[in-house]
Design a protein around this motif. Sequence first.
Motif, PDB file in Angstrom:
ATOM      1  N   ILE A 290       0.646  -4.846 -43.290  1.00 26.61           N
ATOM      2  CA  ILE A 290       1.540  -5.961 -42.999  1.00 26.61           C
ATOM      3  C   ILE A 290       1.113  -7.255 -43.699  1.00 26.61           C
ATOM      4  O   ILE A 290       1.939  -8.139 -43.942  1.00 26.61           O
ATOM      5  CB  ILE A 290       1.628  -6.190 -41.465  1.00 26.61           C
ATOM      6  CG1 ILE A 290       2.780  -7.139 -41.104  1.00 26.61           C
ATOM      7  CG2 ILE A 290       0.320  -6.712 -40.930  1.00 26.61           C
ATOM      8  CD1 ILE A 290       4.144  -6.594 -41.373  1.00 26.61           C
TER       9      ILE A 290
ATOM     10  N   HIS B  38       3.895  -2.675 -38.690  1.00 24.56           N
ATOM     11  CA  HIS B  38       3.419  -2.346 -40.029  1.00 24.56           C
ATOM     12  C   HIS B  38       4.382  -2.834 -41.102  1.00 24.56           C
ATOM     13  O   HIS B  38       4.053  -2.834 -42.285  1.00 24.56           O
ATOM     14  CB  HIS B  38       3.215  -0.829 -40.163  1.00 24.56           C
ATOM     15  CG  HIS B  38       1.964  -0.344 -39.504  1.00 24.56           C
ATOM     16  ND1 HIS B  38       1.153   0.608 -40.064  1.00 24.56           N
ATOM     17  CD2 HIS B  38       1.366  -0.697 -38.335  1.00 24.56           C
ATOM     18  CE1 HIS B  38       0.125   0.835 -39.268  1.00 24.56           C
ATOM     19  NE2 HIS B  38       0.236   0.060 -38.211  1.00 24.56           N
ATOM     20  N   THR B  39       5.561  -3.233 -40.694  1.00 20.34           N
ATOM     21  CA  THR B  39       6.557  -3.740 -41.643  1.00 20.34           C
ATOM     22  C   THR B  39       7.295  -4.905 -40.990  1.00 20.34           C
ATOM     23  O   THR B  39       7.212  -5.114 -39.783  1.00 20.34           O
ATOM     24  CB  THR B  39       7.585  -2.663 -42.032  1.00 20.34           C
ATOM     25  OG1 THR B  39       8.301  -2.246 -40.854  1.00 20.34           O
ATOM     26  CG2 THR B  39       6.918  -1.463 -42.679  1.00 20.34           C
TER      27      THR B  39
END
Length: 337
Positions: free
Chosen positions: A25, A215-216
């Motif tokens: 990230i 994570h995104t």
Amino acid sequence: MTRFPLTEAQSGLWYFQKMEPENPILNTGQYLEIVGPLEVDVFRAAFDRMVEETEALTLRFTEEAGGPVQYLDPAMRPTLGYADLLGEPDPEAAAIAAMRRDTDTPLDLTRDPVAAFTLFRLSDERYFWYERVHHLAIDGYGWVLITNRVAELYSAAINGTNPAPAFPPFEQAVTENAEYLSSERRAADRAYWHDYLANLPEPGSMAQGRPVSGHTFRRHSRFLRGPILDKLRAVAQAAKVTWPDVLTALVSAYCQRFTGTSEVVVGVPHMGRLGSKAARVPCTLMNVLPLRAKIDDRQPMPEFLGAVAKDLIKARRHGRYRSEQMRRDFGLIGGAR
């Protein structure tokens, strides 16, 4: 090689990445679409000169007995990759897929370069310029500095003009951070935030469950123009505040509708460069400041906006004090909000 301690702005990011080494990230990235004739060799020369000036792009990190340190390693200096996609069935899709693969790949900060750049050729007069830098090296404003610098150097080469002076050295940011840590100003900033954040309410949330790191993320930018911007400016003028502060206040009220609490605490990005000797150093300085917004539907709008604007003015005056340190001061660790 001279080793520097991590700045306060970097330390929280380092430990976050250490706790979640497989989380990409903090790989901040973007691409710019270039439409029209492009002198690729001139662009590459402008890029190379920008990299020579931007020492943060050569940072390497290591852990020693006293904790993590950083140093400049010329071997980590990024070059401009070039990918000619004219032969692809869908050049744009191929470029975006390649960028996504790179951005989604976690970095080992003790080994991997912190940055990567690629120029994708989609047609004779259409390119994507991809930039990816780990957040430990550069923040959002740093992105603006390096991107604009390449454009400035390219234009100067094409037009035969002289560009502005080069960026100051990275060490300037490290030195200023060290001076702040032992300053009376930091003590005053700490006192302000301890007073401002006293008796915090139980945290509300717009989502259920334990907060976890994604994570995104998705970022969508929209230009404020026309009737929307005109209305914001009119409301701001009536309340005698700035329209960005109006927008911040309205977003706070919007969040409060979801949390159902009488007060909401939101994070407001703070550039951290006004008045700083390191204002033109591409590095990580940005902070996120807490804003307490108490919502009362019976309160006249100008009063609410004025109160939020006053809090924002005070917050910016004390904006060097890190939000990570505030969390430690109040024992908000281990996932507590």
